[in-house]
Every structure is written in structure tokens, then in C-alpha cells.
Write a protein that holds these residues in place. Structure first.
Motif, PDB file in Angstrom:
ATOM      1  N   UNK A 152       0.808  -1.209   0.000  1.00 24.74           N
ATOM      2  CA  UNK A 152       0.000   0.000   0.000  1.00 24.74           C
ATOM      3  C   UNK A 152       0.843   1.260   0.000  1.00 24.74           C
ATOM      4  N   UNK A 153       1.871   1.279   0.847  1.00 22.46           N
ATOM      5  CA  UNK A 153       2.757   2.441   0.918  1.00 22.46           C
ATOM      6  C   UNK A 153       3.560   2.594  -0.375  1.00 22.46           C
ATOM      7  N   UNK A 154       4.046   1.464  -0.911  1.00 26.35           N
ATOM      8  CA  UNK A 154       4.823   1.483  -2.155  1.00 26.35           C
ATOM      9  C   UNK A 154       3.988   2.031  -3.310  1.00 26.35           C
ATOM     10  N   UNK A 155       2.737   1.593  -3.404  1.00 21.65           N
ATOM     11  CA  UNK A 155       1.850   2.072  -4.471  1.00 21.65           C
ATOM     12  C   UNK A 155       1.591   3.572  -4.333  1.00 21.65           C
ATOM     13  N   UNK A 156       1.411   4.045  -3.122  1.00 24.22           N
ATOM     14  CA  UNK A 156       1.174   5.478  -2.907  1.00 24.22           C
ATOM     15  C   UNK A 156       2.397   6.296  -3.321  1.00 24.22           C
ATOM     16  N   UNK A 157       3.580   5.847  -2.868  1.00 24.82           N
ATOM     17  CA  UNK A 157       4.812   6.598  -3.127  1.00 24.82           C
ATOM     18  C   UNK A 157       5.167   6.597  -4.610  1.00 24.82           C
ATOM     19  N   UNK A 158       4.992   5.450  -5.245  1.00 24.77           N
ATOM     20  CA  UNK A 158       5.364   5.305  -6.655  1.00 24.77           C
ATOM     21  C   UNK A 158       4.222   5.663  -7.619  1.00 24.77           C
ATOM     22  N   UNK A 222      19.759   8.850   5.257  1.00 23.35           N
ATOM     23  CA  UNK A 222      19.085   9.388   4.071  1.00 23.35           C
ATOM     24  C   UNK A 222      17.583   9.537   4.300  1.00 23.35           C
ATOM     25  N   UNK A 223      17.027   8.651   5.118  1.00 23.61           N
ATOM     26  CA  UNK A 223      15.602   8.751   5.442  1.00 23.61           C
ATOM     27  C   UNK A 223      15.359   9.905   6.402  1.00 23.61           C
ATOM     28  N   UNK A 224      16.210  10.024   7.409  1.00 22.64           N
ATOM     29  CA  UNK A 224      16.057  11.118   8.379  1.00 22.64           C
ATOM     30  C   UNK A 224      16.180  12.482   7.713  1.00 22.64           C
ATOM     31  N   UNK A 229      13.266   9.160  -0.491  1.00 22.96           N
ATOM     32  CA  UNK A 229      11.836   9.449  -0.341  1.00 22.96           C
ATOM     33  C   UNK A 229      10.917   8.242  -0.228  1.00 22.96           C
ATOM     34  N   UNK A 230      11.475   7.032  -0.377  1.00 18.59           N
ATOM     35  CA  UNK A 230      10.622   5.841  -0.334  1.00 18.59           C
ATOM     36  C   UNK A 230      10.572   5.345   1.120  1.00 18.59           C
ATOM     37  N   UNK A 231       9.728   5.960   1.902  1.00 18.82           N
ATOM     38  CA  UNK A 231       9.654   5.654   3.320  1.00 18.82           C
ATOM     39  C   UNK A 231       8.219   5.749   3.805  1.00 18.82           C
TER      40      UNK A 231
END
Length: 272
Positions: A152-158, A222-224, A229-231
Motif C-alpha cells: 500500500x505504501x509502495x503504491x502510494x509513493x510510486x 538518508x531517510x532522516x 523518499x521511499x519511506x
């Protein structure tokens, strides 16, 4: 003598009973991505408190349903709640943050992809590795099942959603192999030189290679900083009034320095 034996047995039975009732149980159900760190947190908490934490990972959607119907004390989600899952009596608590790593086989020469390229691969628009700097070989796409919070998160981000008859549905190619969890997806990628998948950053190990996305490798720093951006958040969700006092105390402890140190040690991003 017989009286002494009976008395001893009665005392032993009493001791077993007292031990059983002393250990309260906290049930936690949901995301298979959150489950591994939740299990470690639960085991640690159990060593310092008279509480047993039971963790099950059928997926974020199942966990959120469990929160709504009150069948578990706490639920785990590795994605933000959908508008249809929100309610005034449903509480969300961020316990950590996690990156989603796009992974390939260790022998794959590709090191970096853009978000657009990843999206086109998952839609089936890019189907050969030579279109993104790799070998002249078909891309084998691996994804998670539709109940997965990671998906779900991957689909939203991508931006992997499309509308059909006014309803939003997944844009991921139906030819993609479907894995039931991080472990299975990682195994698919590790065993196929031409596959691509996505897993929790905390699950990345030497069996697969994590790609840079838009020239940024996935890492805690890199996330902090926001560069990668894939987080997504790791959430604990519960229904107001449902959790026991022991469950709420455990949730409060998860934000303690001791617990957040464990979160960081396991490769996730602490929130305290």
C-alpha cells in the motif's frame, strides 16, 4: 505422611495457578513488516515486566480490522490509514519509521533507478533490463499481496494507482509474482538474477542488493534527512477503550529510550 503429600500438592497447584494469573497477555496483530521489531520489543518488555506480548503478522489491513472490531489489544500498520479506516475512536501512534528498499539480485549490474522507472517497471511498461542499463533479459517483477501495508505504501509513493469506473485500483501488472511477506519476496529476488522487488529496509541483508532511487541509497541517515523518499511510518493502532492497562503501558514503553534504542539497532528510524 499422606496429609503432608496432599498439602504439598495443593501448595504446588496454588503456585502454578498464581503464576498463570500473574502473567497478563497483550495481543498485537497486523503488519508482517512491523512484526519482527514488535516481537523483539515484546520479548524485551516481558523480561522486565510480568506481561506476555503475543504478536501475529497477517498484514496491515487485517490488523486495522482487528483494531476496529476489538479482537486485539493493539494493531500494527506499515502504512498510513485509508480514509475509510479512520474513525474518531481509532487512535494511531507512530512507533518508528522505515524505508522501503527496491531490491535486485546481487549480480544485477543496475545500481540506480528513478521513481518513474520503478513505476513503469511495475506497470509493465519497462519489461527488459536493457531499457534501464542492464542486461538484455526480461524483468521478473515481484510484489506483495493486496493486504500488505508495504504494498500500500509502495503504491502510494510510486503512484501505482489507476481509476477504473471511478474506483481506484492497483496499477501493478497482473503478471507480477506475489509474495506473502518480506521473507518470501526477498527469497524470490535472491534466487532469480533478473527479478526486482521491494522490502522493508530493516529486512535488507547480504542476500539481495538495494538500489539507489533518484541517486540516493536507502539508509537511516538518508531517510532522516528526507533524501531517500521511499519511506513510511510504522503505526500502532487501537480502539479507544479496548486495550488493557497492560497494553497501554507496553505502548508507552515503546517510546522509551530503551525501546527506541532497540528500534535503531534493528535498522529502523527511531521517533524519540
Amino acid at each position: 505422611m499422606k496429609t503432608q503429600v496432599i498439602g504439598a500438592l495443593a501448595l504446588a497447584g496454588s503456585m502454578v495457578f498464581n503464576t498463570a494469573v500473574a502473567n497478563e497477555t497483550v495481543s498485537v496483530v497486523g503488519s508482517s513488516s512491523v512484526s519482527p521489531i514488535m516481537e523483539v520489543l515484546g520479548e524485551t518488555y516481558s523480561t522486565i515486566n510480568d506481561v506476555v506480548v503475543e504478536v501475529q503478522g497477517p498484514g496491515s489491513s487485517a490488523g486495522i480490522r482487528a483494531a476496529h472490531d476489538g479482537s486485539s489489544d493493539l494493531a500494527m500498520s506499515s502504512r498510513n490509514l485509508k480514509s475509510s479506516e479512520k474513525a474518531g475512536n481509532i487512535k494511531e501512534v507512530v512507533i518508528a519509521r522505515d524505508g522501503i528498499a527496491v531490491v535486485v539480485h546481487n549480480n544485477n549490474p543496475v545500481e540506480n533507478l528513478t521513481k518513474e522507472q520503478v513505476a513503469r517497471i511495475y506497470k509493465g511498461e519497462i519489461s527488459n533490463w536493457n531499457q534501464v542499463g542492464g542486461e538484455n533479459k526480461p524483468i521478473v517483477v515481484a510484489t506483495r499481496d493486496t493486504a500488505s501495508g508495504t504494498r500500500g505504501a509502495f503504491e502510494d509513493i510510486m503512484k501505482l494507482k489507476k481509476k477504473i469506473n471511478g474506483i481506484k485500483v492497483s496499477a501493478i501488472s497482473q503478471r507480477a509474482q506475489v509474495a506473502s511477506g518480506n521473507g518470501q519476496l526477498k527469497t524470490i529476488v535472491a534466487n532469480n538474477p533478473f527479478s526486482i522487488g521491494y522490502i522493508s529496509l530493516g529486512s535488507v541483508d547480504g542476500s539481495v542488493k538495494a538500489l539507489a532511487i533518484d541517486n540516493h541509497k536507502p539508509s537511516v541517515n538518508a531517510i532522516k534527512s528526507g533524501e531517500y523518499g521511499v519511506q513510511r511510518p510504522f503505526l500502532v493502532v487501537y480502539k479507544e477503550g479496548r486495550p488493557s492497562k497492560a497494553a497501554l503501558e507496553f505502548l508507552q514503553w515503546i517510546h522509551s529510550p530503551q525501546a527506541q534504542k532497540i528500534v535503531a539497532e534493528k535498522g529502523f528510524i527511531s521517533v524519540k
